[in-house]
Design an enzyme around this catalytic site. Structure first.
Site, mmCIF file in Angstrom:
data_model
loop_
_atom_site.group_PDB
_atom_site.id
_atom_site.type_symbol
_atom_site.label_atom_id
_atom_site.label_comp_id
_atom_site.label_asym_id
_atom_site.label_seq_id
_atom_site.Cartn_x
_atom_site.Cartn_y
_atom_site.Cartn_z
ATOM 1 N N LYS A 42 86.614 68.902 31.679
ATOM 2 C CA LYS A 42 86.283 70.277 31.962
ATOM 3 C C LYS A 42 86.475 70.616 33.446
ATOM 4 C CE LYS A 42 82.426 69.588 28.808
ATOM 5 N NZ LYS A 42 80.961 69.488 28.763
ATOM 6 N N GLY A 43 86.547 69.556 34.255
ATOM 7 C CA GLY A 43 86.454 69.723 35.708
ATOM 8 C C GLY A 43 87.530 70.587 36.333
ATOM 9 N N GLU A 98 94.362 68.393 37.869
ATOM 10 C CA GLU A 98 93.137 67.577 37.897
ATOM 11 C C GLU A 98 92.179 68.096 38.957
ATOM 12 O OE1 GLU A 98 91.479 65.337 36.508
ATOM 13 O OE2 GLU A 98 92.665 63.694 35.672
ATOM 14 N N ASP A 99 90.889 67.866 38.729
ATOM 15 C CA ASP A 99 89.910 68.201 39.758
ATOM 16 C C ASP A 99 89.939 67.163 40.883
ATOM 17 O OD1 ASP A 99 88.909 66.162 38.130
ATOM 18 O OD2 ASP A 99 86.973 67.109 37.745
ATOM 19 N N ASP A 102 90.367 59.668 41.490
ATOM 20 C CA ASP A 102 89.443 58.703 42.094
ATOM 21 C C ASP A 102 90.083 57.317 41.972
ATOM 22 O OD1 ASP A 102 87.055 57.688 43.111
ATOM 23 O OD2 ASP A 102 86.036 57.707 41.197
ATOM 24 N N LYS A 130 90.597 61.010 46.371
ATOM 25 C CA LYS A 130 89.740 59.996 47.007
ATOM 26 C C LYS A 130 90.544 58.712 47.062
ATOM 27 C CE LYS A 130 85.055 60.663 45.488
ATOM 28 N NZ LYS A 130 84.018 60.108 44.598
ATOM 29 N N PHE A 151 80.279 61.224 46.627
ATOM 30 C CA PHE A 151 80.206 61.885 45.323
ATOM 31 C C PHE A 151 80.054 63.388 45.547
ATOM 32 C CE2 PHE A 151 78.347 63.425 41.404
ATOM 33 C CZ PHE A 151 79.198 62.836 40.475
ATOM 34 N N VAL A 152 81.034 64.129 45.077
ATOM 35 C CA VAL A 152 81.037 65.568 45.336
ATOM 36 C C VAL A 152 80.818 66.365 44.051
ATOM 37 C CG1 VAL A 152 82.457 65.456 47.421
ATOM 38 C CG2 VAL A 152 83.581 65.620 45.193
ATOM 39 N N ASP A 158 80.969 68.092 38.330
ATOM 40 C CA ASP A 158 79.570 68.120 37.887
ATOM 41 C C ASP A 158 78.798 66.867 38.284
ATOM 42 O OD1 ASP A 158 80.865 66.309 36.011
ATOM 43 O OD2 ASP A 158 79.046 66.483 34.801
ATOM 44 N N ARG A 164 78.801 72.718 38.253
ATOM 45 C CA ARG A 164 80.228 73.074 38.105
ATOM 46 C C ARG A 164 80.522 74.479 38.622
ATOM 47 N NH1 ARG A 164 82.801 69.213 34.812
ATOM 48 N NH2 ARG A 164 81.581 68.381 33.080
HETATM 49 P P1 5GP Z 1 89.457 58.243 37.782
HETATM 50 O O1 5GP Z 1 90.508 58.736 38.754
HETATM 51 O O2 5GP Z 1 88.513 57.270 38.425
HETATM 52 O O3 5GP Z 1 90.028 57.705 36.507
HETATM 53 O O4 5GP Z 1 88.525 59.416 37.298
HETATM 54 C C1 5GP Z 1 88.589 60.691 37.734
HETATM 55 C C2 5GP Z 1 87.403 61.428 37.129
HETATM 56 O O5 5GP Z 1 86.154 60.860 37.588
HETATM 57 C C3 5GP Z 1 87.397 62.855 37.587
HETATM 58 O O6 5GP Z 1 88.157 63.703 36.725
HETATM 59 C C4 5GP Z 1 85.914 63.192 37.607
HETATM 60 O O7 5GP Z 1 85.504 63.612 36.331
HETATM 61 C C5 5GP Z 1 85.233 61.868 37.917
HETATM 62 N N1 5GP Z 1 84.903 61.778 39.366
HETATM 63 C C6 5GP Z 1 85.431 60.938 40.267
HETATM 64 N N2 5GP Z 1 84.914 61.129 41.479
HETATM 65 C C7 5GP Z 1 84.015 62.132 41.354
HETATM 66 C C8 5GP Z 1 83.132 62.812 42.293
HETATM 67 O O8 5GP Z 1 83.054 62.569 43.503
HETATM 68 N N3 5GP Z 1 82.355 63.801 41.766
HETATM 69 C C9 5GP Z 1 82.379 64.141 40.440
HETATM 70 N N4 5GP Z 1 81.574 65.125 40.066
HETATM 71 N N5 5GP Z 1 83.189 63.527 39.542
HETATM 72 C C10 5GP Z 1 84.010 62.544 40.007
#
Ligand code: 5GP
Length: 180
Positions: A42-43, A98-99, A102, A130, A151-152, A158, A164
Site C-alpha cells: 500500500k505504501g 516503490e515507497d 531497503d 536506504k 525507520f521512517v 506506516d 500513512r
Molecule cells: P525490502 O527492500 O527490505 O525488501 O522491503 C521494502 C519494504 O519494507 C518497503 O516497501 C516497506 O514496506 C518496508 N520498509 C523498509 N524500510 C522501512 C521504513 O523505514 N519505514 C517503513 N514504514 N517501512 C519500511
C-alpha cells in the site's frame, strides 16, 4: 498522531519539488513509449498518485500487493503475491513505483517475476533509498531521496498501518514503539 514524530526528515515542500523533478525525467525518458506505471500497495499510493500527475505522457497504471512469507523466511526474499496485475504486459514498458527500497529483496523477487512475463522493459522508481541496508543486487533507476538507516513513516509509509497519511516523511520517537 504527530506527537510521536521525533523529526521531519523530508518536508511536504521538498517532496513536491522532488516528485515534480522525477516526473520531468520520466516524461523525457518514456516519450513515445507504451508506459505502465505499477504501484506496489500500500505504501506507494501517495507517491504514485502525485508522480503520475507530473508525468506528461499517456500512461496506464495498475497495482500489485505483495507480502513477505514471514519473519523466518524474510531474508530469502520469497514473497507472496496478494494482488496481481489485471492483464498481460508483453506490449508495455513497466515502471515499478516503490515507497522505499531497503534490503532490496522484495524488489529482486518482483523484477524476476515480471521479467518472466516478457514486458518491453522494467525500470524502478523509488521515493526513498536506504542503500546501507541493501542485501540484493538491485538498484532503483530513479530515486527521490537517499536516506540513512532510520525507520521512517509518512507519505504512504506506516508503522502498524498508522501514519500513512502524514504529508511528510518523519522519524518516530522511541515511545511510539513501546505500545506493541
Ligand atoms: P525490502 O527492500 O527490505 O525488501 O522491503 C521494502 C519494504 O519494507 C518497503 O516497501 C516497506 O514496506 C518496508 N520498509 C523498509 N524500510 C522501512 C521504513 O523505514 N519505514 C517503513 N514504514 N517501512 C519500511
Amino acid at each position: 498522531m504527530e506527537e510521536y514524530i521525533a523529526k521531519v526528515l523530508i518536508s511536504r515542500e521538498e517532496l513536491a519539488k522532488r516528485v515534480s523533478e522525477l516526473g520531468a525525467e520520466i516524461t523525457r525518458d518514456y516519450a513515445g513509449k507504451n508506459l505502465l506505471v505499477l504501484g506496489i500497495l500500500k505504501g506507494a499510493v501517495p507517491f504514485m498518485s502525485d508522480l503520475i500527475r507530473e508525468i506528461k505522457l499517456p500512461l496506464a497504471y495498475d497495482f500489485m500487493a505483495l507480502s513477505s512469507y514471514g519473519a523466518s523466511t524474510q531474508s530469502s526474499g520469497v514473497v507472496r503475491i496478494l494482488k496481481d496485475l489485471e492483464r498481460s504486459v508483453e506490449d508495455v514498458h513497466i515502471l515499478i513505483t516503490e515507497d522505499i527500497v531497503d534490503t532490496g529483496l522484495t524488489l529482486q523477487y518482483l523484477k524476476a517475476n515480471l521479467k518472466a512475463r516478457n514486458p518491453l522493459s522494467i525500470k524502478v522508481v523509488t521515493l526513498l533509498d536506504k542503500a546501507a541496508r541493501r542485501q540484493a543486487e538491485v538498484f532503483p533507476d530513479y530515486n527521490g531521496f537517499s536516506i540513512p538507516d532510520e525507520f521512517v513513516v509518512g507519505y504512504g509509509l506506516d508503522f502498524n498501518e498508522e501514519y500513512r497519511n502524514l504529508p511528510y516523511i518523519g522519524v518516530l520517537k522511541p515511545e511510539a514503539y513501546k505500545f506493541i
